[in-house]
Motif scaffolding. Structure first.
Motif, PDB file in Angstrom:
ATOM      1  N   LEU A  45       0.818  -1.217   0.000  1.00 41.97           N
ATOM      2  CA  LEU A  45       0.000   0.000   0.000  1.00 41.97           C
ATOM      3  C   LEU A  45       0.852   1.267   0.000  1.00 41.97           C
ATOM      4  O   LEU A  45       0.314   2.373   0.001  1.00 41.97           O
ATOM      5  CB  LEU A  45      -0.939   0.002   1.214  1.00 41.97           C
ATOM      6  CG  LEU A  45      -1.965  -1.134   1.262  1.00 41.97           C
ATOM      7  CD1 LEU A  45      -2.807  -1.026   2.525  1.00 41.97           C
ATOM      8  CD2 LEU A  45      -2.844  -1.123   0.023  1.00 41.97           C
TER       9      LEU A  45
ATOM     10  N   TYR B  93       3.041  -0.082  -4.226  1.00 41.97           N
ATOM     11  CA  TYR B  93       1.713   0.027  -4.832  1.00 41.97           C
ATOM     12  C   TYR B  93       1.788   0.252  -6.348  1.00 41.97           C
ATOM     13  O   TYR B  93       1.068  -0.390  -7.120  1.00 41.97           O
ATOM     14  CB  TYR B  93       0.939   1.166  -4.170  1.00 41.97           C
ATOM     15  CG  TYR B  93      -0.460   1.340  -4.706  1.00 41.97           C
ATOM     16  CD1 TYR B  93      -1.499   0.535  -4.255  1.00 41.97           C
ATOM     17  CD2 TYR B  93      -0.743   2.307  -5.672  1.00 41.97           C
ATOM     18  CE1 TYR B  93      -2.790   0.685  -4.747  1.00 41.97           C
ATOM     19  CE2 TYR B  93      -2.030   2.467  -6.167  1.00 41.97           C
ATOM     20  CZ  TYR B  93      -3.043   1.660  -5.696  1.00 41.97           C
ATOM     21  OH  TYR B  93      -4.320   1.808  -6.194  1.00 41.97           O
TER      22      TYR B  93
ATOM     23  N   GLN C  83       0.209  -2.557  -9.008  1.00 46.44           N
ATOM     24  CA  GLN C  83      -0.961  -2.229  -9.818  1.00 46.44           C
ATOM     25  C   GLN C  83      -0.633  -2.198 -11.307  1.00 46.44           C
ATOM     26  O   GLN C  83      -1.458  -2.617 -12.139  1.00 46.44           O
ATOM     27  CB  GLN C  83      -1.552  -0.884  -9.383  1.00 46.44           C
ATOM     28  CG  GLN C  83      -2.069  -0.864  -7.951  1.00 46.44           C
ATOM     29  CD  GLN C  83      -3.124  -1.918  -7.695  1.00 46.44           C
ATOM     30  OE1 GLN C  83      -3.942  -2.224  -8.554  1.00 46.44           O
ATOM     31  NE2 GLN C  83      -3.116  -2.499  -6.495  1.00 46.44           N
TER      32      GLN C  83
END
Length: 367
Positions: free
Chosen positions: A221, A225, A229
């Motif tokens: 996170l 991240y 992603q």
């Protein structure tokens, strides 16, 4: 009608049409991908990118008409101007997101490091052309100093991505000027030995980027991240992609910086492996055409400059695709001619204009 034909002939007289068509194809892909990435925000980014393309294309036309001899005369003043502006950034620069990269001139705000992307290969190509008949080890040492000085100023900002591109541009000129292989191996060994010291000199966020590259899941996170992603988006595209405007990772806002540094993830999700193959083919054509222009250049200055600029395009594409795919650290390098942005696009089109100038003026230079 004759007047219109004459205007068109004057505009296209110094265009290398294969190179121009390749670049136009890449920018068309870029516009379609930017539209998809920013559809939820309206059309203002697409409109602004069209303005960026128009301005950068005008720069390309102007530079393409400029003879290489004139470009050579600008090498030293442009390099010195870039150095002065970089020193100005260090002393009076504007801090944005923790980095001091911008300089305000009152009526406009500029990023001087962008100037060095063109000024550096120009300066080094001019320097080696000047001493072409008497090159010695000291000339390569001086050239290294010319290269390292602005890189040190840019690293201090800090801006690792731009310093990497400028370093690559300068290194390619030095390499093609005849840097001995034994010196290259020696420098490689020295760089390897200096790695522990270089690691300690990196900023905390730069060290996190390297560690995150090795294990993105360690901070899914936070620092990891972006990579997580983007790789999900690339993988979910499959062979043929999900289709234009149908990328779920894109439109559900999972991909960060999706219209700039991570636009390749958007493109990959929507067009899949097939689209990536076409994109890689276009970049291969671009680099191949640039190297052909370099090989046919009549002077050392033109050959060194064309070779360096062409391989910088390769570094741009390789580093961006590598960082988005998770095989390189995230360093903030846009995908050439695809990513949204004005300053980088003008710099790239200026480089294309220089390649066209070298190609279309070559017979005049030979005479």
């Amino acid at each position: 009608m004759k007047l219109l034909r004459r205007i068109i002939q004057n505009l296209t007289a110094h265009l290398d049409m294969p190179l121009f068509l390749i670049v136009m194809a890449l920018m068309t892909i870029g516009l379609a991908t930017i539209y998809s990435a920013t559809a939820s925000d309206g059309f203002w980014k697409l409109d602004r990118q069209l303005v960026n393309i128009a301005a950068s294309t005008a720069v390309m036309f102007a530079v393409a008409r400029t003879p290489p001899q004139s470009l050579m005369r600008w090498a030293v003043p442009l390099y010195l101007l870039g150095l002065v502006l970089l020193i100005g950034v260090a002393l009076f620069g504007i801090v944005v997101n923790g980095s001091r990269r911008w300089l305000s001139l009152g009526f406009v705000r500029i990023q001087p490091s962008e100037i060095m992307k063109i000024a550096m290969p120009l300066m080094l190509a001019w320097y080696f052309h000047k001493y072409e008949s008497m090159l010695r080890a000291k000339h390569f040492a001086i050239a290294s100093g010319i290269l390292l000085l602005p890189i040190a100023l840019i690293l201090k900002q800090p801006d690792l991505g731009t310093s990497l591109l400028i370093g690559a541009a300068g290194f390619f000129v030095i390499f093609f000027a005849g840097l001995p292989w034994k010196v290259m191996f020696g420098l490689g060994a020295a760089a390897g030995a200096a790695m522990p010291f270089a690691w300690n000199m990196l900023h905390d966020y730069q060290r996190r980027r390297v560690l995150t590259l090795l294990d993105p899941s360690s901070d899914p996170l936070g620092a990891g991240y972006h990579i997580i992603q983007s790789t999900i988006a690339i993988g979910s595209g499959g062979g043929l992609g999900k289709g234009w405007l149908k990328g779920t990772q894109t439109h559900l806002e999972f991909i960060p910086e999706k219209h700039t540094d991570f636009i390749f993830a958007v493109f990959s999700e929507e067009w899949g492996l097939l689209g990536n193959g076409i994109l890689l083919f276009l970049f291969t054509l671009l680099i191949g055409r640039g190297l052909m222009i370099a090989a046919a250049a009549p002077t050392l200055f033109s050959r060194l400059l064309a070779s360096a600029l062409t391989l910088v395009f390769f570094i741009y594409a390789f580093v961006n695709m590598g960082m988005v795919s998770g095989i390189l650290p995230v360093v903030g390098v846009p995908l050439p001619f695809i990513s949204y942005g004005g300053t980088a696009l003008i710099t790239l089109m200026l480089g294309i204009g220089i390649l066209m100038s070298i190609h279309t003026h070559r017979m005049l230079v030979k005479k």
